[in-house]
Write a protein that holds these residues in place. Structure first.
Motif, PDB file in Angstrom:
ATOM      1  N   GLU A 494       0.871  -1.135   0.159  1.00 29.44           N
ATOM      2  CA  GLU A 494      -0.102   0.007   0.003  1.00 29.44           C
ATOM      3  C   GLU A 494       0.970   1.212   0.170  1.00 29.44           C
ATOM      4  O   GLU A 494       0.450   2.310  -0.760  1.00 29.44           O
ATOM      5  N   VAL A 497       2.070   1.661  -3.539  1.00 23.88           N
ATOM      6  CA  VAL A 497       1.075   2.571  -4.499  1.00 23.88           C
ATOM      7  C   VAL A 497       1.010   3.995  -4.189  1.00 23.88           C
ATOM      8  O   VAL A 497       0.695   4.677  -5.080  1.00 23.88           O
ATOM      9  N   LYS A 498       1.530   4.506  -2.896  1.00 23.06           N
ATOM     10  CA  LYS A 498       1.298   5.829  -2.447  1.00 23.06           C
ATOM     11  C   LYS A 498       2.563   6.279  -2.674  1.00 23.06           C
ATOM     12  O   LYS A 498       2.834   7.500  -2.314  1.00 23.06           O
ATOM     13  N   LYS A 507       3.571  -5.057  -6.769  1.00 21.59           N
ATOM     14  CA  LYS A 507       3.140  -6.291  -7.317  1.00 21.59           C
ATOM     15  C   LYS A 507       3.970  -7.431  -6.848  1.00 21.59           C
ATOM     16  O   LYS A 507       3.275  -8.562  -6.566  1.00 21.59           O
ATOM     17  N   ASN A 545      -0.365  -3.203 -12.955  1.00 24.83           N
ATOM     18  CA  ASN A 545      -0.222  -1.951 -12.153  1.00 24.83           C
ATOM     19  C   ASN A 545      -1.255  -2.136 -11.142  1.00 24.83           C
ATOM     20  O   ASN A 545      -2.602  -2.172 -11.107  1.00 24.83           O
ATOM     21  N   ASP A 547      -3.314  -0.690  -7.845  1.00 21.35           N
ATOM     22  CA  ASP A 547      -3.718   0.272  -7.456  1.00 21.35           C
ATOM     23  C   ASP A 547      -4.381   0.206  -6.052  1.00 21.35           C
ATOM     24  O   ASP A 547      -4.353  -0.962  -5.455  1.00 21.35           O
ATOM     25  N   ILE A 548      -4.661   1.130  -5.320  1.00 19.45           N
ATOM     26  CA  ILE A 548      -5.330   1.046  -4.084  1.00 19.45           C
ATOM     27  C   ILE A 548      -6.535   0.222  -3.922  1.00 19.45           C
ATOM     28  O   ILE A 548      -6.826  -0.695  -3.083  1.00 19.45           O
ATOM     29  N   ASP A 549      -7.342   0.376  -4.878  1.00 20.87           N
ATOM     30  CA  ASP A 549      -8.588  -0.453  -5.027  1.00 20.87           C
ATOM     31  C   ASP A 549      -8.264  -2.077  -4.950  1.00 20.87           C
ATOM     32  O   ASP A 549      -9.148  -2.854  -4.332  1.00 20.87           O
ATOM     33  N   TYR A 550      -7.158  -2.484  -5.761  1.00 19.02           N
ATOM     34  CA  TYR A 550      -6.755  -3.772  -5.693  1.00 19.02           C
ATOM     35  C   TYR A 550      -6.410  -4.120  -4.359  1.00 19.02           C
ATOM     36  O   TYR A 550      -6.315  -5.400  -3.855  1.00 19.02           O
ATOM     37  N   THR A 572      -8.199   4.433   4.039  1.00 17.55           N
ATOM     38  CA  THR A 572      -8.036   4.900   2.517  1.00 17.55           C
ATOM     39  C   THR A 572      -9.107   6.033   2.147  1.00 17.55           C
ATOM     40  O   THR A 572      -9.066   6.318   0.882  1.00 17.55           O
ATOM     41  N   LYS A 574     -12.140   5.449   1.240  1.00 15.82           N
ATOM     42  CA  LYS A 574     -13.071   4.475   0.255  1.00 15.82           C
ATOM     43  C   LYS A 574     -14.403   4.058   0.765  1.00 15.82           C
ATOM     44  O   LYS A 574     -14.987   3.377  -0.033  1.00 15.82           O
TER      45      LYS A 574
END
Length: 633
Positions: A494, A497-498, A507, A545, A547-550, A572, A574
């Motif tokens: 995480e 990603v940031k 990944k 790629n 992302d935060i959703d993943y 997050t 979200k």
């Protein structure tokens, strides 16, 4: 604050004392006391006892129904169930049933009233430990728990008091009934980061006793705190904070600095594991006979050997205090099935049907059911005849008039939609039939608020059933998981990603977890050995790629139903986006028509209200109490 003062005494009455020098079984020795006075902290026994009380305090939240409801209900993992449609479970669903959450709503105050007594106890230990000759390592355990509890509070309520009546981070022995809330940056930079940094330095690499904290446990929470604070500083969706404060760091660091620190410390934890390690198979992470394994870094412990040490009855749970009863909430009443009895076993347990998983859990979160072992290792999807445990060894007619006996499948939640399911001759729980099958079945679209897969991973486990049904009405005697070694990979991913960088990409970090999820040694649904390795398939399916959703999807697959979800969605920012709507069928056994439900989640809901009990205990004007409360409540 009055509540803090009185709860110190009540914890002592119900809690335990640690005899550090006399442990012969490598566990926390517990001796109930009738009083826990400030003077007691000035003795070696008192300070040691306070340390044990900090571990005991975990049981008042983790595994407790109120805390669990507040962390799972209203997310994409759980909505209110059929038996929770007229109480706080419905309120916390934010879908308009039961009213609007306020300061009197059950469950939202548990963390407040449990954390502050532990914080004050930790401060008492820290102030008196040197005088009575405790080592830096033992003092560091108190520092860990003080920061741990402040971290829980700031995530739930925003800024909270650092001064409990005797000065900032001081042990309070007064009857002060006033309170002033500090800002979020003050709580992090004064009440969380310094203690965790000291704990990392002073704690041992290996636990001094089974389940006690170590350097790596402190590393994990420092990494999580840095990550969470980085999000707070960045505030991508303009979520309000309280008490109002600028989104600037007193130490002059920007969000990127905190994301990088979170990444770096998480990698340190991975590369310096000490006694911790990932289990080879996800199934083994939650297989009850394997509890307290190398991946479990912190847990609220229980035992079936002694009610005193368990902290709750071994025969009949009351769902409060130290009972590990959270899994009851998410267990449907499978005993409506004619051939399935209530049993103290991991597939069964006590059914309360208070919370139910929406359809998105099965269609989206766990869409990779064939390769990904986490679906099979999370849910109970097949309910089997266990009547032999009560003396009935006969076979009885079931679906299609076919006979089922001990161990045979009686009711199955299908993995995918099957249009051939015929409900014209269904059973009382809404199941249908498929040609040639003796078990009743139900399609995923028919999972509803009263009939749904149970949560196997937290299920009941006892070794004293003696061939029978055991004591299924007691709270679980298993340890409730709080922190796992696997979370280092998620925190680092995480942070990457940031914008953080280092030796592993997001990944690569996620693929360590996904590769493990692709390895099978047992098929839980079929109750048989299944040796397979789909690690490469799992890694190949990972997006190029991340992302935060993943990241959030993967976190739900890994930690589904363990009490992480609301905190993840709030951190997050979200929550409203991911859980603002959900799909589920109705509250009756035969309600199989999916309905889309809309939740009303306002920006101010990202902070919980200060509980009414706290406001009532304060000597303050009504205006001062109103100013103390989080806006919107």
């Amino acid at each position: 604050m009055k509540n803090i003062k009185t709860k110190i005494i009540s914890i002592a009455i119900l809690s335990v004392m640690l005899l550090v020098g006399s442990c012969t079984n490598d566990i926390l020795e517990e001796t109930p006391r009738s009083i826990f006075t400030p003077d007691f902290f000035k003795t070696e026994l008192g300070v040691q006892g306070g340390i044990t009380a900090l571990y005991t305090q975990l049981r008042y939240s983790y595994g407790n129904m109120g805390y669990y409801t507040a962390k799972e209900d209203g997310t994409d993992e759980y909505a209110y169930g059929a038996s929770g449609q007229d109480d706080s479970n419905a309120i916390l669903d934010f879908s308009g049933r039961g009213g609007v959450m306020n300061a009197q709503t059950g469950a939202i105050g548990d963390m407040w009233f449990n954390a502050f007594p532990a914080i004050n106890t930790a401060s008492g230990i820290i102030e008196n430990a040197t005088e009575v000759g405790l080592s830096d390592a033992l003092i560091a355990e108190a520092r860990f728990f003080r920061s741990f509890n402040y971290f829980q509070l700031v995530q739930n309520y925003g800024g909270v008091p650092l001064d409990l009546g005797a000065g900032e981070l001081k042990f309070n022995t007064s009857t002060n009934r006033g309170s002033v809330r500090n800002t979020v940056p003050e709580v992090y930079t004064k009440g969380i980061f310094p203690d965790l940094l000291t704990a990392i330095n002073d704690l041992p690499v290996t636990p001094r006793l089974t389940g006690t904290v170590t350097k790596n446990v402190a590393r994990l929470y420092l990494a999580k705190a840095y990550l969470t604070y980085g999000w707070w500083l960045q505030n991508p969706n303009n979520i309000p904070t309280y008490p109002e404060a600028p989104r600037t760091d007193p130490d002059g660091h920007d969000p990127a600095w905190y994301f990088q620190q979170a990444y770096t410390i998480a990698l340190e934890g991975i590369n310096n594991p000490g006694p911790y390690a990932l289990q080879e198979y996800f199934y083994d992470v939650h297989w009850a006979p394997n509890d307290r394994h190398s991946e479990m870094m912190l847990y609220a412990d229980h035992t079936e050997d002694s009610e005193k040490y368990n902290g709750a009855s071994l025969s009949w749970g009351n769902s409060t205090y130290q009972d590990n009863s959270a899994v009851w909430l998410v267990t449907w009443n499978y005993t409506f099935l004619d051939q399935v009895d209530r049993e103290a076993a991991q597939d069964y347990g006590r059914p309360w049907t208070r919370l139910a998983p929406p359809h998105g859990v099965f269609k989206n979160t766990f869409k990779e059911k064939e390769f990904d072992s986490r679906y099979d290792g999370t849910f109970v999807t097949v309910y089997r005849n266990n009547r032999d445990k009560s003396g009935d060894y006969d076979k009885h007619p079931n679906a299609n008039g076919l006979l089922t006996g001990p161990g045979d499948a009686v009711f199955t939640f299908l993995k995918e939609e099957n249009p051939a399911v015929d409900f014209t001759d269904g059973n009382a729980t809404g199941g249908g039939t498929l040609p040639g099958r003796a078990d009743y079945v139900i399609n995923p679209s028919g999972f509803n608020r009263i009939v749904y897969p149970g949560l196997w991973k937290l299920g009941t486990y006892r070794t004293d059933n003696e061939g029978g049904l055991g004591s299924p009405n007691a709270g679980s005697t298993r340890p409730f998981p709080i922190a796992k070694f696997s979370e280092f990979y998620f925190v680092a991913a995480e942070a990457a990603v940031k914008g953080a960088s280092g030796s592993m990409t997001a990944k690569e970090l996620i693929n360590v977890i996904r590769a493990r999820a692709g390895k099978w040694r047992y098929n839980n649904a079929e109750k048989q050995e299944f040796i397979a390795d789909f690690s490469e398939d799992m890694k190949d399916a990972t997006p190029a790629n991340i992302d935060i959703d993943y990241i959030l999807e993967e976190r739900s697959r890994e930690y589904f139903g363990e009490g992480y979800r609301w905190l993840d969605l709030v951190r997050t920012q979200k929550w409203a986006e991911i859980a603002g709507t959900y799909e589920i069928s109705g509250t009756g056994f035969s309600d199989r028509t999916p309905q889309v439900v809309t939740r009303t989640i306002e920006p101010y809901n990202y902070l919980r209200p200060i509980p009414q009990g706290q406001l009532d205990s304060m000597e303050a004007t009504e205006a001062e109490k109103a100013a103390y409360q989080n806006p919107g409540y």
